[in-house]
Design a protein around this motif. Structure first.
Motif, PDB file in Angstrom:
ATOM      1  N   ASP A 193      89.564  48.815  21.454  1.00 21.31           N
ATOM      2  CA  ASP A 193      90.889  48.792  21.213  1.00 21.31           C
ATOM      3  C   ASP A 193      91.303  48.206  19.823  1.00 21.31           C
ATOM      4  O   ASP A 193      92.189  48.643  19.283  1.00 21.31           O
ATOM      5  CB  ASP A 193      91.652  47.878  22.218  1.00 21.31           C
ATOM      6  CG  ASP A 193      91.516  48.427  23.715  1.00 21.31           C
ATOM      7  OD1 ASP A 193      91.146  49.762  23.888  1.00 21.31           O
ATOM      8  OD2 ASP A 193      91.591  47.952  24.993  1.00 21.31           O
ATOM      9  N   PHE A 211      93.019  50.383  16.726  1.00 18.94           N
ATOM     10  CA  PHE A 211      94.240  49.602  16.047  1.00 18.94           C
ATOM     11  C   PHE A 211      94.010  49.610  14.464  1.00 18.94           C
ATOM     12  O   PHE A 211      94.932  49.939  13.847  1.00 18.94           O
ATOM     13  CB  PHE A 211      94.771  48.280  16.693  1.00 18.94           C
ATOM     14  CG  PHE A 211      95.985  47.620  16.088  1.00 18.94           C
ATOM     15  CD1 PHE A 211      97.065  48.270  16.432  1.00 18.94           C
ATOM     16  CD2 PHE A 211      95.670  46.695  15.181  1.00 18.94           C
ATOM     17  CE1 PHE A 211      98.244  47.726  15.911  1.00 18.94           C
ATOM     18  CE2 PHE A 211      96.852  46.134  14.641  1.00 18.94           C
ATOM     19  CZ  PHE A 211      97.993  46.477  15.065  1.00 18.94           C
ATOM     20  N   LYS A 226      94.249  52.954  13.171  1.00 19.72           N
ATOM     21  CA  LYS A 226      95.751  53.480  13.123  1.00 19.72           C
ATOM     22  C   LYS A 226      96.546  52.923  11.894  1.00 19.72           C
ATOM     23  O   LYS A 226      97.570  53.464  11.237  1.00 19.72           O
ATOM     24  CB  LYS A 226      96.503  53.268  14.378  1.00 19.72           C
ATOM     25  CG  LYS A 226      96.036  54.438  15.572  1.00 19.72           C
ATOM     26  CD  LYS A 226      96.760  54.020  16.929  1.00 19.72           C
ATOM     27  CE  LYS A 226      96.126  54.594  17.958  1.00 19.72           C
ATOM     28  NZ  LYS A 226      96.764  54.598  19.032  1.00 19.72           N
TER      29      LYS A 226
END
Length: 143
Positions: free
Chosen positions: A32, A36, A39
């Protein structure tokens, strides 16, 4: 960003992550976090491309790192021809040698002292105590 993290700090972060999330959830948390970060980088890159396209062809070689004050000043100093000329004419070693020679040069012999009888009072000599009649009294009876 993470250039100043040492090995001990990294081990501490890993141990804390295992304690907080547990060994079962830790791989999912790592996935995760890396997703992140990807992104955020993609968003940043697209924002940079949008800004470059809006600025036009005059700024196609524009770098956002140039907005950092240290980088900007360093770039301006390296491109300025006048400063290059001054820097080339200034020889630091020569200047340092001149200063060290001036400091290490022996002092000239002091001028001979004048005879004590003709030069007036010797200001370096401790004055003698005044006589009793020359002393000023500061008590109430003296007035």
């Amino acid at each position: 960003m993470f250039n100043d993290i040492g090995a001990l700090e990294l081990v501490t972060i890993v141990v804390l992550a295992i304690l907080v999330f547990g060994p079962d959830k830790l791989p999912k948390v790592i996935q995760d976090v890396t997703g992140f970060v990807r992104k955020v980088r993609a968003f940043s890159d697209s924002a940079k491309q949008d800004i470059r396209s809006e600025l036009g062809p005059d700024f196609k070689d524009f770098e956002f790192e140039d907005l950092n004050p240290k980088t900007f000043i360093r770039k301006q100093l390296s491109e300025n021809e006048d400063l290059k000329e001054i820097r080339s004419s200034f020889d630091l070693r020569k200047e340092m040698n001149e200063v060290s020679d001036a400091v290490n040069r022996p002092e000239p012999d002091p001028a001979p002292a004048a005879p004590s009888g003709t030069a007036g009072p010797d200001l370096l000599k401790k004055p003698e105590a005044p006589a009793a009649e020359q002393r000023v009294r500061f008590d109430a009876d003296a007035t």
